[in-house]
Write an enzyme that holds these catalytic residues in place. Structure first.
Site, mmCIF file in Angstrom:
data_model
loop_
_atom_site.group_PDB
_atom_site.id
_atom_site.type_symbol
_atom_site.label_atom_id
_atom_site.label_comp_id
_atom_site.label_asym_id
_atom_site.label_seq_id
_atom_site.Cartn_x
_atom_site.Cartn_y
_atom_site.Cartn_z
ATOM 1 N N GLU A 509 0.622 -1.184 0.277
ATOM 2 C CA GLU A 509 -0.049 -0.316 -0.144
ATOM 3 C C GLU A 509 0.518 0.924 0.143
ATOM 4 O O GLU A 509 0.458 2.447 0.844
ATOM 5 C CB GLU A 509 -0.776 -0.353 1.268
ATOM 6 C CG GLU A 509 -1.361 -1.124 1.281
ATOM 7 C CD GLU A 509 -2.514 -1.562 0.178
ATOM 8 O OE1 GLU A 509 -2.639 -0.505 -1.145
ATOM 9 O OE2 GLU A 509 -2.930 -2.605 -0.231
ATOM 10 N N GLY A 510 1.811 0.857 -0.550
ATOM 11 C CA GLY A 510 3.021 2.304 -0.798
ATOM 12 C C GLY A 510 4.138 2.133 0.290
ATOM 13 O O GLY A 510 3.383 2.061 1.903
#
Length: 669
Positions: A509-510
Site C-alpha cells: 500500500e505504498g
C-alpha cells in the site's frame, strides 16, 4: 513454572475442552482464586496483568505454551476502549449526533462480541495457517483449513457491514469501531484478516465512484461480505510507479470493456470463501495519455452478474500462481491474468482516465487498515512475549547469591523490552484510532469548519498511521523474538511468525518511504504546513496541562512532550523552507521526519491517556492498577521515544548532501 503445576494446567485444559468444547482461555475454572494449584504463582501474575492491561486468560495458557500446546490470543478490550474514549477522541463522535446509536455501552458491547469472535473462532487459525498455507489446485485457490468456516461466521455475525451506511445494508456505526475490529482480527490472525480489509476498501471505492447500477448490483453482497473485493494495481514492470501500468481496456460499444493484462501481488485474488470476487482493476483505454493521468479503473467480477443480481457464467480472469512469501502464508497472494482467452469483460468505475483518483479512495482506506494490521500483529507478539517472560525461569534476583531461579520478567532489561513493546503498541493503536475518528468527523461533523479541520487531520495522520505504525510493528515483533532468546528463533515457539507476518506491512500500500515523501510533499506542503503546525500546537498545549499537574510522572511526560514538539516544529519549518528552494533537501529528510512526527504523535496521545488516567484515579472511578499502568507506560515512552524525537532534527535537516550519490563500485569492499 514447576512441572506438576504445568501438568495440572494441561489436565485442566483437557477437562475444559471436554466439558464445553471451548479452549481454556474462555474458562476460568478454579485458577481465578489465589488458592489451590499454582495459587502462589498466580498472585504475582495478577499484578503483572494489571500493570500491562492484558486480560487474565493469557496467563492460564502460558505453561501449556511452553510445554507444547498452542498459545491463544486475548483481544485487549480494556485497552481498546480506553484508547477510544481517552486518547483518540471518540467522545467527539458521540457529541456530533451523526451516530445516534453509538455510546460507550454500545461500543463496549460490540468490542466484547468482536473479542469473542476473534478469540474463539479466528485466533486458533493463526499457527495452522502458517504451517498449512493456501494452495492453488486445478486453477482454484484453496484456503487454509478452517478459513471457510471462520469466514462464514464472519458474514453471519454482520462484521463486514459494521461501518457502512444503512442504505446499502450496513449498520451505520463509526469507522473508529470498524478499525477496532480490524485491530482485533489482525491480532487473532493477520492472514485471515487481510482479506476482509480488501473488501471494505473496494466497497468504499464503489460507494465513491460507482453509478447507480453498479451500486445496486455489487454493494449489497459486498457490504455483507457474501462477495469479496480486491485491488489490482501492481504489474511485473510497475511496482509503486503506477505510470508504468500496461493492462488494457478496449470499449465494446455497449458500456462494457474487454480487459487484458497481468497483475501481481494480488491479495485474495482467488479463494474458496465466497462464490464471487469483485476485482477493481487499473487499466488503460486506447486513447489514454501517458503516465498516471491515463489510468482508468474497472469493475471485473470473477463471475458475471445478471441484471437481477444472480450469478451468470465465469469471466475470463484467473489466478495462475501463488507467491511464496516470507510470512502471511494463509493469505493467498496471486498472480492474476485477465483476458487470457480474449473474453474478460468489465465496466468502467467512475470517469475515464480518473482511475488514480478512485484508487486513492481505496488506497487511503487500505493505508489506515495496514497501520492497524501492524498494531494487531504487534499486540499478539507482545502478549506472547509477556506470557513467556512471566513463565520462563532463568537467573536469580539482583544481589541474590542463591535460591531458586526467577521468571525473566524479574530482570530489568527484559522489563525494558516488554515496556517498549507495550508502549509502541499503545501509541500506534492511539494514532490509528485517532485517524479513524478524524475520518468519521470529516464526513459527519455537524458544521463545515469542524469537518474541514477533521479532514486536514485525517490526511495528516494517514501516512503516519501506515508508515510509523508498521515500522513500530517491526520493532515490536523483533523485540518479541529477543525476549524469547534462542527459543524465539525456533519456529515452534511462534514468536518468529509474528515477525515474518509483520514485515510486509511496511512495504505494501505504498512503501514507508513513499509514506514519508507523501507526508513532506502533499501533506506538509499542500497547506503550507497549517495542519502540521496545528497538531504541534495541540501537543504543546497538552504538555502544558501535564506540567501543571501535581504528579511527578505527569510533569516529566509534559516536559518531554514539550521538548519533542519544539524539535518537530523546528524540523517542520526547515522542511517547508527547504522544499521551496531545493526540494531534494526535503525528500532527503522525509523518513527521519516521519519517524520524528510519529514519535511525537504517539507521545501526544499517550499523554492524553495519562492525564485521563490520573483524573479517573483521583475520582476512584476505575481499576487503579490499570490506570497507574497507563501513566507508567506513557512516562516510559516519554523518556525513551519522545527523547528520540528531540534528537532527530539534525537527521531531518542534514539535507541532500548527506545522500549525495556514491558510485556502487566505491561501496563494494
Amino acid at each position: 513454572m514447576r512441572r506438576p503445576e504445568a501438568a495440572a494446567l494441561r489436565q485442566a485444559d483437557r477437562k475444559g475442552r471436554r466439558g464445553t468444547g471451548r479452549p481454556l482461555h474462555l474458562i476460568t475454572l478454579g485458577f481465578t482464586s489465589d488458592a489451590g494449584i499454582g495459587g502462589a504463582l498466580l498472585r504475582p501474575r495478577r499484578r503483572l496483568q494489571a500493570l500491562l492491561g492484558v486480560r487474565s486468560p493469557i496467563f492460564y495458557i502460558t505453561a501449556a505454551t511452553i510445554f507444547g500446546t498452542p498459545m491463544t490470543f486475548a483481544t485487549p478490550i480494556r485497552d481498546m476502549q480506553f484508547v477510544l474514549d481517552h486518547m483518540a477522541g471518540a467522545s467527539a463522535l458521540r457529541r456530533s449526533g451523526a451516530y445516534p446509536d453509538f455510546d460507550a455501552e454500545v461500543s463496549e458491547s460490540i468490542l466484547r462480541e468482536a473479542a469473542k469472535f476473534c478469540d474463539e473462532v479466528v485466533a486458533p487459525l493463526n499457527e495452522g495457517s502458517d504451517r498449512t498455507p493456501s494452495r492453488l489446485e486445478n486453477g482454484v485457490v484453496r484456503t487454509s483449513p478452517g478459513f471457510k468456516e471462520a469466514y462464514r461466521a464472519y458474514i453471519d455475525g454482520g462484521w463486514n457491514a459494521l461501518a457502512f451506511p444503512e442504505s446499502v445494508g450496513g449498520q451505520g456505526l463509526p469507522q473508529a469501531l470498524a478499525i477496532a475490529l480490524v485491530d482485533a482480527l489482525n491480532g487473532a490472525c493477520m492472514s485471515f484478516a487481510i482479506g476482509t480489509t480488501l473488501t471494505t476498501g473496494a466497497v468504499k471505492a464503489i460507494l465513491h465512484a460507482g453509478d447507480a447500477e453498479q451500486k445496486r448490483l455489487y454493494l449489497p453482497k459486498m457490504v455483507s461480505g457474501a462477495w469479496t473485493g480486491t485491488m489490482n494495481l501492481t504489474e511485473p514492470q510497475a511496482g509503486s510507479d503506477l505510470s508504468a501500468v500496461r493492462a488494457k481496456a478496449e470499449p465494446l460499444g455497449d458500456g462494457r470493456y474487454k480487459i487484458s493484462g497481468q497483475k501481481i501481488f494480488i491479495t485474495y485474488g482467488d479463494h474458496d470463501l465466497t462464490d464471487n470476487i469483485i476485482h477493481l482493476v487499473l487499466a488503460r483505454l486506447p486513447d489514454a495519455p501517458e503516465g498516471t493521468a491515463g489510468i482508468s479503473m474497472f469493475i471485473v467480477p470473477k463471475i458475471h452478474v445478471n441484471p437481477d443480481g444472480s450469478l451468470a457464467g465465469r469471466n475470463d480472469v484467473k489466478a495462475i500462481k501463488l507467491e511464496e512469501k516470507m510470512g502471511l502464508h494463509g493469505s493467498p497472494t496471486c498472480v492474476m491474468v485477465y483476458g487470457d482467452a480474449g473474453a474478460c469483460i468489465g465496466t468502467l468505475l467512475g470517469e475515464p482516465h480518473k482511475g488514480l483518483k478512485n484508487m486513492f479512495v481505496m488506497m487511503n482506506a487500505a493505508r489506515l487498515d495496514v497501520g492497524v494490521q501492524g498494531v494487531g500483529v504487534a499486540e499478539r507478539a507482545f502478549q506472547r512475549a509477556l506470557a513467556y517472560a512471566g513463565e520462563r525461569r532463568q537467573g536469580r534476583a539482583t544481589g541474590a547469591k542463591g535460591g531458586p531461579m526467577i521468571p525473566i520478567y524479574g530482570h530489568a532489561d527484559v522489563r525494558r523490552m516488554i515496556y517498549s513493546m507495550k508502549a509502541l503498541v499503545e501509541a500506534s493503536r492511539a494514532l490509528c484510532y485517532a485517524n479513524a475518528v478524524a475520518y468519521d468527523l470529516a464526513r459527519h461533523a455537524p458544521d463545515d469548519e469542524e469537518r474541514r479541520k477533521a479532514r486536514e487531520l485525517e490526511e495528516l495522520l494517514t501516512p503516519l498511521s501506515k508508515g510509523w505504525s508498521t515500522d513500530r510493528a517491526n520493532d515490536v515483533t523483533s523485540l518479541g523474538v529477543q525476549v524469547h532468546g534462542g527459543m524465539g528463533y525456533v519456529e515452534e515457539t511462534g514468536a518468529a511468525q509474528h515477525m515474518r507476518d509483520a514485515r510486509i506491512a511496511a512495504i505494501y500500500e505504498g512503501t514507508n518511504g513513499i509514506q514519508a515523501m507523501d507526508l513532506v510533499g502533499r501533506k506538509l506542503q499542500g497547506d503550507g504546513g497549517a495542519a502540521a503546525r496545528a497538531f504541534i500546537q495541540n501537543a504543546r498545549e497538552q504538555a502544558i496541562l501535564l506540567k501543571a499537574g501535581k504528579r511527578a510522572e505527569l510533569k516529566r511526560i509534559g516536559a518531554r512532550l514539550e521538548e519533542a514538539a519544539q524539535a518537530l516544529r523546528t524540523s517542520t519549518d526547515w522542511l517547508l523552507e527547504a522544499a521551496a528552494k531545493t526540494p531534494e533537501h526535503a525528500l532527503a529528510g522525509a523518513t527521519p521526519y516521519l519517524r520524528q512526527f510519529g514519535n511525537v504523535a504517539g507521545g501526544y496521545y499517550l499523554a492524553r491517556g495519562a492525564l485521563a488516567a490520573a483524573l479517573l484515579d483521583q475520582d476512584e472511578r476505575g481499576d487503579r492498577a490499570f490506570l497507574a499502568a497507563k501513566i507508567a507506560i506513557a512516562h516510559f515512552y516519554a523518556e525513551n521515544y519522545l527523547t528520540e524525537a528531540s534528537g532527530l532534527t539534525p537527521a531531518v535537516t542534514a539535507g541532500a548532501e548527506l545522500l549525495r550519490r556514491i558510485e556502487p563500485e566505491a561501496l563494494r569492499g
